[in-house]
Each structure stands twice: as C-alpha cells, then as structure tokens.
Design a protein around this motif. Sequence first.
Motif, PDB file in Angstrom:
ATOM      1  N   VAL A   1       0.847  -1.182   0.000  1.00  0.00           N
ATOM      2  CA  VAL A   1       0.000   0.000   0.000  1.00  0.00           C
ATOM      3  C   VAL A   1       0.885   1.236   0.000  1.00  0.00           C
ATOM      4  O   VAL A   1       2.011   1.203   0.502  1.00  0.00           O
ATOM      5  CB  VAL A   1      -0.949  -0.011   1.220  1.00  0.00           C
ATOM      6  CG1 VAL A   1      -0.166   0.075   2.520  1.00  0.00           C
ATOM      7  CG2 VAL A   1      -1.992   1.091   1.132  1.00  0.00           C
ATOM      8  N   GLN A   2       0.388   2.317  -0.567  1.00  0.00           N
ATOM      9  CA  GLN A   2       1.141   3.573  -0.558  1.00  0.00           C
ATOM     10  C   GLN A   2       1.001   4.258   0.797  1.00  0.00           C
ATOM     11  O   GLN A   2       0.001   4.062   1.518  1.00  0.00           O
ATOM     12  CB  GLN A   2       0.633   4.499  -1.652  1.00  0.00           C
ATOM     13  CG  GLN A   2       1.016   4.064  -3.066  1.00  0.00           C
ATOM     14  CD  GLN A   2       0.676   5.118  -4.095  1.00  0.00           C
ATOM     15  OE1 GLN A   2      -0.258   5.890  -3.917  1.00  0.00           O
ATOM     16  NE2 GLN A   2       1.429   5.152  -5.181  1.00  0.00           N
TER      17      GLN A   2
ATOM     18  N   GLY B   1      -2.215   5.272   3.009  1.00  0.00           N
ATOM     19  CA  GLY B   1      -3.300   4.343   2.748  1.00  0.00           C
ATOM     20  C   GLY B   1      -3.712   3.549   3.974  1.00  0.00           C
ATOM     21  O   GLY B   1      -3.198   3.759   5.084  1.00  0.00           O
ATOM     22  N   SER B   2      -4.631   2.611   3.749  1.00  0.00           N
ATOM     23  CA  SER B   2      -5.182   1.813   4.843  1.00  0.00           C
ATOM     24  C   SER B   2      -5.194   0.332   4.482  1.00  0.00           C
ATOM     25  O   SER B   2      -5.272  -0.034   3.300  1.00  0.00           O
ATOM     26  CB  SER B   2      -6.619   2.247   5.158  1.00  0.00           C
ATOM     27  OG  SER B   2      -6.678   3.583   5.588  1.00  0.00           O
ATOM     28  N   LEU B   3      -5.133  -0.481   5.513  1.00  0.00           N
ATOM     29  CA  LEU B   3      -5.302  -1.922   5.388  1.00  0.00           C
ATOM     30  C   LEU B   3      -6.022  -2.423   6.627  1.00  0.00           C
ATOM     31  O   LEU B   3      -5.902  -1.820   7.699  1.00  0.00           O
ATOM     32  CB  LEU B   3      -3.949  -2.647   5.279  1.00  0.00           C
ATOM     33  CG  LEU B   3      -3.175  -2.593   3.964  1.00  0.00           C
ATOM     34  CD1 LEU B   3      -1.812  -3.250   4.144  1.00  0.00           C
ATOM     35  CD2 LEU B   3      -3.946  -3.259   2.839  1.00  0.00           C
TER      36      LEU B   3
ATOM     37  N   ASN C   1      -4.712   2.718   9.528  1.00  0.00           N
ATOM     38  CA  ASN C   1      -4.934   3.899   8.700  1.00  0.00           C
ATOM     39  C   ASN C   1      -3.680   4.770   8.682  1.00  0.00           C
ATOM     40  O   ASN C   1      -2.806   4.630   9.535  1.00  0.00           O
ATOM     41  CB  ASN C   1      -6.115   4.706   9.237  1.00  0.00           C
ATOM     42  CG  ASN C   1      -7.409   3.931   9.231  1.00  0.00           C
ATOM     43  OD1 ASN C   1      -7.656   3.100   8.359  1.00  0.00           O
ATOM     44  ND2 ASN C   1      -8.266   4.192  10.210  1.00  0.00           N
ATOM     45  N   THR C   2      -3.631   5.650   7.734  1.00  0.00           N
ATOM     46  CA  THR C   2      -2.516   6.594   7.604  1.00  0.00           C
ATOM     47  C   THR C   2      -1.181   5.854   7.724  1.00  0.00           C
ATOM     48  O   THR C   2      -0.305   6.203   8.523  1.00  0.00           O
ATOM     49  CB  THR C   2      -2.603   7.705   8.674  1.00  0.00           C
ATOM     50  OG1 THR C   2      -3.944   8.135   8.847  1.00  0.00           O
ATOM     51  CG2 THR C   2      -1.757   8.915   8.257  1.00  0.00           C
TER      52      THR C   2
ATOM     53  N   VAL D   1       4.660  -0.737   3.018  1.00  0.00           N
ATOM     54  CA  VAL D   1       4.163   0.607   2.754  1.00  0.00           C
ATOM     55  C   VAL D   1       5.211   1.351   1.936  1.00  0.00           C
ATOM     56  O   VAL D   1       6.345   1.547   2.399  1.00  0.00           O
ATOM     57  CB  VAL D   1       3.868   1.367   4.052  1.00  0.00           C
ATOM     58  CG1 VAL D   1       3.249   2.733   3.747  1.00  0.00           C
ATOM     59  CG2 VAL D   1       2.935   0.552   4.952  1.00  0.00           C
TER      60      VAL D   1
END
Length: 129
Positions: free
Chosen positions: A12-13, A16-18, A84-85, A127
């Motif tokens: 994820v960039q 972003g969130s997972l 998040n973030t 990330v």
Amino acid sequence: QVQLVESGGGLVQAGGSLRLSCAASGVTISTVVMGWFRQAPGKEREFVAAMCWSTGITYHADSVKGRFTISRDNAKNTVYLQMNTLKPEDTAVYYCAASRTIIWSCGSYYSVPQKYDYWGRGTQVTVSS
C-alpha cells in the motif's frame, strides 16, 4: 489445537489503509488475550496492539496510537487490526498472538511477546513512500 491465521496484508502507498484479520480456531478469542505484533527485517518483534479478554480494554503502541485500532468479532472468532494513515516505517511482518498465560494480568504484560502462548505465521505489510 489452536490455530491463528492472519490475512489482509499487502502493498500500500503511504497514507493508505489496510485491515488485517486473524481467524482463530481451537480457542475462543473472548476468553484469552489477543495481540498484534510486528517484526521488520533486522529488528526485534515489537508490540502493536492488544485486547484484554475480560474487560475488553485495548492497548496500542505509542507509534500507532490514533492510526491503528484492534477490534474483535466474537461471532466470527476473529480479531482485526485496522491500520490507517500508514507510513513506510510500518512495513513489517504482522503477527497475531493469543495468551492464556496473562488473562488475569493482561494490564501488566500485554506488550510482552514471551507471555503469548500461540502465534500465527504472519502477514506481510509493505508501505511504499
């Protein structure tokens, strides 16, 4: 036999969130302490978040406080870690763990990996910046 199976990791960039999931079998998550830990290459395994069985009180490492949230779905016997973030420094293998050892002393030992009895195999979170 207790099994913990993590899922939901990926690439994820930053920003972003997972959501990670930990499906448990052989143990009822509402009766044990559940925790999330992570380990980056060349570093020790570190505490991320935990939930105490009796009180439902949650704990989060300072490095993730306000960004990550641990929760559980008793009906699905599954624990989650909403992230998040995300930042590049969150890159690591994330492990789910369960402890019967500290169910009566959760508040004192929730962040100590040696106090956890069962571990999943981990899921990779990467990330990118």
